[in-house]
Motif scaffolding. Structure first.
Motif, PDB file in Angstrom:
ATOM      1  N   GLY A 191      25.589  13.800  59.416  1.00 10.47           N
ATOM      2  CA  GLY A 191      25.374  15.144  59.498  1.00 10.47           C
ATOM      3  C   GLY A 191      24.107  15.757  59.038  1.00 10.47           C
ATOM      4  N   PHE A 192      23.754  16.925  59.367  1.00  9.32           N
ATOM      5  CA  PHE A 192      21.969  17.154  58.950  1.00  9.32           C
ATOM      6  C   PHE A 192      22.347  18.573  58.513  1.00  9.32           C
ATOM      7  CE2 PHE A 192      21.517  14.246  62.240  1.00  9.32           C
ATOM      8  CZ  PHE A 192      20.502  13.515  61.888  1.00  9.32           C
ATOM      9  N   GLY A 193      21.634  19.160  57.371  1.00  6.66           N
ATOM     10  CA  GLY A 193      21.562  20.344  56.949  1.00  6.66           C
ATOM     11  C   GLY A 193      21.340  21.325  58.048  1.00  6.66           C
ATOM     12  N   ALA A 194      20.170  21.133  58.811  1.00  7.97           N
ATOM     13  CA  ALA A 194      19.471  21.915  59.433  1.00  7.97           C
ATOM     14  C   ALA A 194      20.798  22.158  60.722  1.00  7.97           C
ATOM     15  CB  ALA A 194      18.245  21.350  60.286  1.00  7.97           C
ATOM     16  N   SER A 213      19.002  25.011  51.883  1.00  8.55           N
ATOM     17  CA  SER A 213      17.444  24.855  52.007  1.00  8.55           C
ATOM     18  C   SER A 213      16.973  23.542  51.230  1.00  8.55           C
ATOM     19  CB  SER A 213      16.552  26.221  51.388  1.00  8.55           C
ATOM     20  OG  SER A 213      17.056  27.379  52.358  1.00  8.55           O
ATOM     21  N   ASN A 214      17.557  23.391  49.929  1.00 10.61           N
ATOM     22  CA  ASN A 214      17.337  22.390  49.395  1.00 10.61           C
ATOM     23  C   ASN A 214      17.764  20.895  49.753  1.00 10.61           C
ATOM     24  OD1 ASN A 214      15.905  23.802  47.243  1.00 10.61           O
ATOM     25  ND2 ASN A 214      17.722  23.948  45.988  1.00 10.61           N
ATOM     26  N   ARG A 215      18.817  21.036  50.496  1.00  7.90           N
ATOM     27  CA  ARG A 215      19.340  19.845  51.033  1.00  7.90           C
ATOM     28  C   ARG A 215      18.635  19.604  52.418  1.00  7.90           C
ATOM     29  NH1 ARG A 215      25.129  18.943  54.368  1.00  7.90           N
ATOM     30  NH2 ARG A 215      24.151  17.335  55.753  1.00  7.90           N
ATOM     31  N   ILE A 216      18.122  20.656  53.109  1.00  6.32           N
ATOM     32  CA  ILE A 216      17.307  20.376  54.234  1.00  6.32           C
ATOM     33  C   ILE A 216      16.046  19.656  53.870  1.00  6.32           C
ATOM     34  CG2 ILE A 216      15.965  21.369  56.136  1.00  6.32           C
ATOM     35  CD1 ILE A 216      18.373  23.248  56.294  1.00  6.32           C
ATOM     36  N   ARG A 217      15.280  20.141  52.638  1.00 12.76           N
ATOM     37  CA  ARG A 217      13.998  19.638  52.332  1.00 12.76           C
ATOM     38  C   ARG A 217      14.497  18.220  51.729  1.00 12.76           C
ATOM     39  NH1 ARG A 217      12.967  25.131  50.240  1.00 12.76           N
ATOM     40  NH2 ARG A 217      14.124  24.471  48.508  1.00 12.76           N
ATOM     41  N   LEU A 218      15.397  17.950  51.137  1.00 12.76           N
ATOM     42  CA  LEU A 218      15.556  16.641  50.673  1.00 12.76           C
ATOM     43  C   LEU A 218      15.834  15.855  51.667  1.00 12.76           C
ATOM     44  CD1 LEU A 218      17.757  17.424  47.545  1.00 12.76           C
ATOM     45  CD2 LEU A 218      15.593  16.210  47.474  1.00 12.76           C
ATOM     46  N   GLU A 219      16.598  16.000  52.702  1.00 14.64           N
ATOM     47  CA  GLU A 219      16.980  15.235  53.858  1.00 14.64           C
ATOM     48  C   GLU A 219      15.501  14.899  54.601  1.00 14.64           C
ATOM     49  OE1 GLU A 219      21.310  16.372  55.278  1.00 14.64           O
ATOM     50  OE2 GLU A 219      19.740  17.272  56.430  1.00 14.64           O
ATOM     51  N   ASP A 275      16.563  12.849  68.160  1.00 16.19           N
ATOM     52  CA  ASP A 275      15.560  14.263  68.334  1.00 16.19           C
ATOM     53  C   ASP A 275      15.472  15.083  67.137  1.00 16.19           C
ATOM     54  OD1 ASP A 275      15.326  13.543  71.053  1.00 16.19           O
ATOM     55  OD2 ASP A 275      16.775  14.933  71.685  1.00 16.19           O
ATOM     56  N   GLU A 276      16.775  14.871  66.226  1.00 11.15           N
ATOM     57  CA  GLU A 276      16.659  15.784  65.115  1.00 11.15           C
ATOM     58  C   GLU A 276      15.773  14.970  64.170  1.00 11.15           C
ATOM     59  OE1 GLU A 276      17.355  18.683  62.859  1.00 11.15           O
ATOM     60  OE2 GLU A 276      18.691  18.705  64.511  1.00 11.15           O
ATOM     61  N   PHE A 277      15.779  13.683  63.952  1.00  9.73           N
ATOM     62  CA  PHE A 277      15.055  12.896  63.136  1.00  9.73           C
ATOM     63  C   PHE A 277      13.403  12.953  63.383  1.00  9.73           C
ATOM     64  CE2 PHE A 277      18.886  10.159  62.148  1.00  9.73           C
ATOM     65  CZ  PHE A 277      18.452  10.288  60.415  1.00  9.73           C
ATOM     66  N   THR A 278      13.200  13.294  64.975  1.00  8.90           N
ATOM     67  CA  THR A 278      11.920  13.295  65.292  1.00  8.90           C
ATOM     68  C   THR A 278      11.463  14.790  64.818  1.00  8.90           C
ATOM     69  OG1 THR A 278      12.286  11.923  67.318  1.00  8.90           O
ATOM     70  CG2 THR A 278      10.314  13.403  67.235  1.00  8.90           C
ATOM     71  N   ARG A 279      12.188  15.800  64.944  1.00  7.23           N
ATOM     72  CA  ARG A 279      11.991  17.237  64.536  1.00  7.23           C
ATOM     73  C   ARG A 279      11.433  17.152  62.886  1.00  7.23           C
ATOM     74  NH1 ARG A 279      15.627  18.935  68.373  1.00  7.23           N
ATOM     75  NH2 ARG A 279      17.182  18.731  66.759  1.00  7.23           N
ATOM     76  N   MET A 280      12.154  16.241  62.259  1.00  7.02           N
ATOM     77  CA  MET A 280      12.077  16.209  60.864  1.00  7.02           C
ATOM     78  C   MET A 280      10.721  15.376  60.443  1.00  7.02           C
ATOM     79  SD  MET A 280      15.644  15.038  59.776  1.00  7.02           S
ATOM     80  CE  MET A 280      15.744  14.921  58.072  1.00  7.02           C
ATOM     81  N   GLY A 281       9.935  14.787  61.330  1.00  9.23           N
ATOM     82  CA  GLY A 281       8.725  14.212  61.230  1.00  9.23           C
ATOM     83  C   GLY A 281       8.710  12.642  61.052  1.00  9.23           C
ATOM     84  N   VAL A 282       9.715  12.156  61.407  1.00 11.11           N
ATOM     85  CA  VAL A 282      10.123  10.598  61.167  1.00 11.11           C
ATOM     86  C   VAL A 282       9.452   9.975  62.457  1.00 11.11           C
ATOM     87  CG1 VAL A 282      11.620   8.740  61.097  1.00 11.11           C
ATOM     88  CG2 VAL A 282      12.259  10.982  59.925  1.00 11.11           C
TER      89      VAL A 282
END
Length: 451
Positions: free
Chosen positions: A141-144, A160-166, A185-192
């Motif tokens: 699961g993702f905080g976002a 918000s802290n969880r999202i930044r840490l993830e 797609d979620e990981f790609t949006r995170m910049g991976v």
């Protein structure tokens, strides 16, 4: 290969925690069956649990003391992950694993803390720092996603802290394993970077979930609806669809995300069924029996003429739908979350639009009226589940991710051994194309593929 898997599943919400624990246990057993030594590290949440246990050959489960020996809400776990990491560093200082796989964002924090401890101790001791152990991350699961879910977690500082840490964790690890295209797609949006992402779906126990005896013989057609007990799971859509399905019995198998929220949602669904005049045809599966009797859920699924999973918002796990397919039961689903990856419309099930009870009733009515079509969907679904999602197959895909992170000499030897025999048992015409795609991805260094 010596593999360390780090997870804190007992600390997650009720349903999510059990699912993560089951996935880690099954993957560890499959990797051990393939000849690897697997150590599973989890935060102690039960004072009576043994410090070390050998649950199956090749798998050792370690209970790590980090915080009080009791379940802790997920949002409070981060405070104890430094202690968790310190214990991991102590364990790995003299005998490090070859690869570490962290499940959940909190476990990722623990692994990050362990790496930091190992670096600092080497500097303080004046010795040479050992090569960092490769780290693979899977997020349960993702905080976002929680922030985007209607009625989900509030946008507070903790989330918000969880999202930044993830985001920081996902960008820092050597590889990421996503469970669905949506997660990719979620990981790609995170910049991976895409080359660090591999799509490997969760597996299922195809021995437990297989065609066999049903729970009972229903006199009327039976539909079993699956999902979490949350407003976005679509149970109310299925209840509304009953008005267009005279004589059909509905059994709701709702997994509890949290006790109070589950109770509130049950009350809301019962009230809605009564208002629509279908309450006498709606029943709810007993969650206690599901936890205590391993045969209960497979038998319930086999008793259905059709299984329905119609959420209108993600994240959605495909595990329960795959279990129904493996039992040889036709499925009717919405293309939301990981479910859209596993059901082939018109081959192994039917896809319908979310929040459309009229369309859902029409699809089920058509399926119930055609026993040959139901049988065909059931056979195709069982074959797809067994050929693609058996845990040994999933373990092979995850093992490839691990091996790509090992020294080049060993990796090249493995690829030379594995490539000539790569083959995917697919759905007829897809087979040759998928085999070619997989082989090309290995040569090109692409890491996004499905097990």
């Amino acid at each position: 290969m010596r593999i360390a898997m780090v997870s804190a599943p007992v600390d997650l919400p009720v349903t999510a925690g059990r699912e993560v624990a089951a996935q880690v246990t099954a993957l560890a057993a499959a990797l051990a069956e393939a000849g690897h030594d697997v150590d599973v590290y989890t935060r102690r949440a039960d004072a009576a649990a043994p410090k070390e246990a050998h649950e199956t050959t090749g798998v050792t489960v370690h209970q790590v003391d980090a915080g009080p020996a009791q379940p802790i809400p997920e949002q409070e776990l981060a405070a104890w992950m430094s202690d968790f990491g310190r214990a991991l560093a102590e364990e790995w200082r003299s005998d490090p694993p070859e690869v570490v796989h962290a499940y959940t964002w909190t476990s990722g924090l623990a692994v990050s803390a362990a790496q930091r401890q190992l670096r600092e101790s080497a500097l303080v001791g004046g010795g040479a720092s050992q090569a960092p152990v490769p780290v693979v991350l899977t997020l349960a699961g993702f905080g976002a996603e929680l922030r985007r879910t209607p009625g989900g977690a509030p946008a507070d500082a903790t989330l918000s802290n969880r999202i930044r840490l993830e985001v920081a964790l996902a960008r820092s690890v050597d590889a990421v394993v996503a469970g669905s295209d949506d997660e990719v797609d979620e990981f790609t949006r995170m910049g991976v970077p895409r080359e660090r992402i591999t799509m490997v779906p969760a597996g299922i126990d195809v021995d437990r979930f297989a065609p066999g005896p049903a729970l009972d013989a229903a006199e009327e057609p039976r539909v079993v609806a699956l999902g979490d007990l949350t407003p976005v799971s679509g149970f109310e859509t299925m209840i509304a669809a009953l008005r267009g399905l005279p004589g059909v019995e509905l059994v709701i198998f709702g997994a509890t995300v949290d006790e109070q929220g589950g109770a509130d949602e049950l009350a809301r669904l019962r009230k809605g069924a009564a208002q629509l005049g279908v309450a006498e045809r709606v029943s709810f599966a007993d969650p206690h029996l599901d936890r205590t009797d391993p045969g209960y859920r497979p038998a319930l699924l086999r008793s259905a003429d059709a299984v329905v999973c119609v959420p209108w918002h993600g994240p959605v796990s495909a595990g329960r739908v795959l279990e129904a397919m493996a039992c040889g039961v036709p499925v009717v689903v919405t293309a939301v979350g990981a479910v859209s990856d596993v059901v082939v419309d018109g081959v192994s099930g039917v896809l319908v639009a979310p929040r459309r009870p009229d369309q859902l009733a029409s699809a089920i009515r058509s399926l119930l009226a055609d026993p040959v079509r139901r049988l065909g969907f059931g056979v195709a679904g069982a074959d797809r589940a067994r050929s693609r999602y058996e845990w040994s197959r999933v373990a092979t895909s995850v093992e490839r991710v691990y091996r790509r992170l090992l020294p080049v000499v060993e990796e090249e030897a493995v690829l030379e051994d594995e490539l000539p025999g790569v083959e995917r048992v697919g759905d007829g015409d897809e087979r040759g194309r998928e085999t070619g795609d997989l082989q090309r991805s290995e040569h090109a260094g692409s890491v996004r593929h499905q097990a």
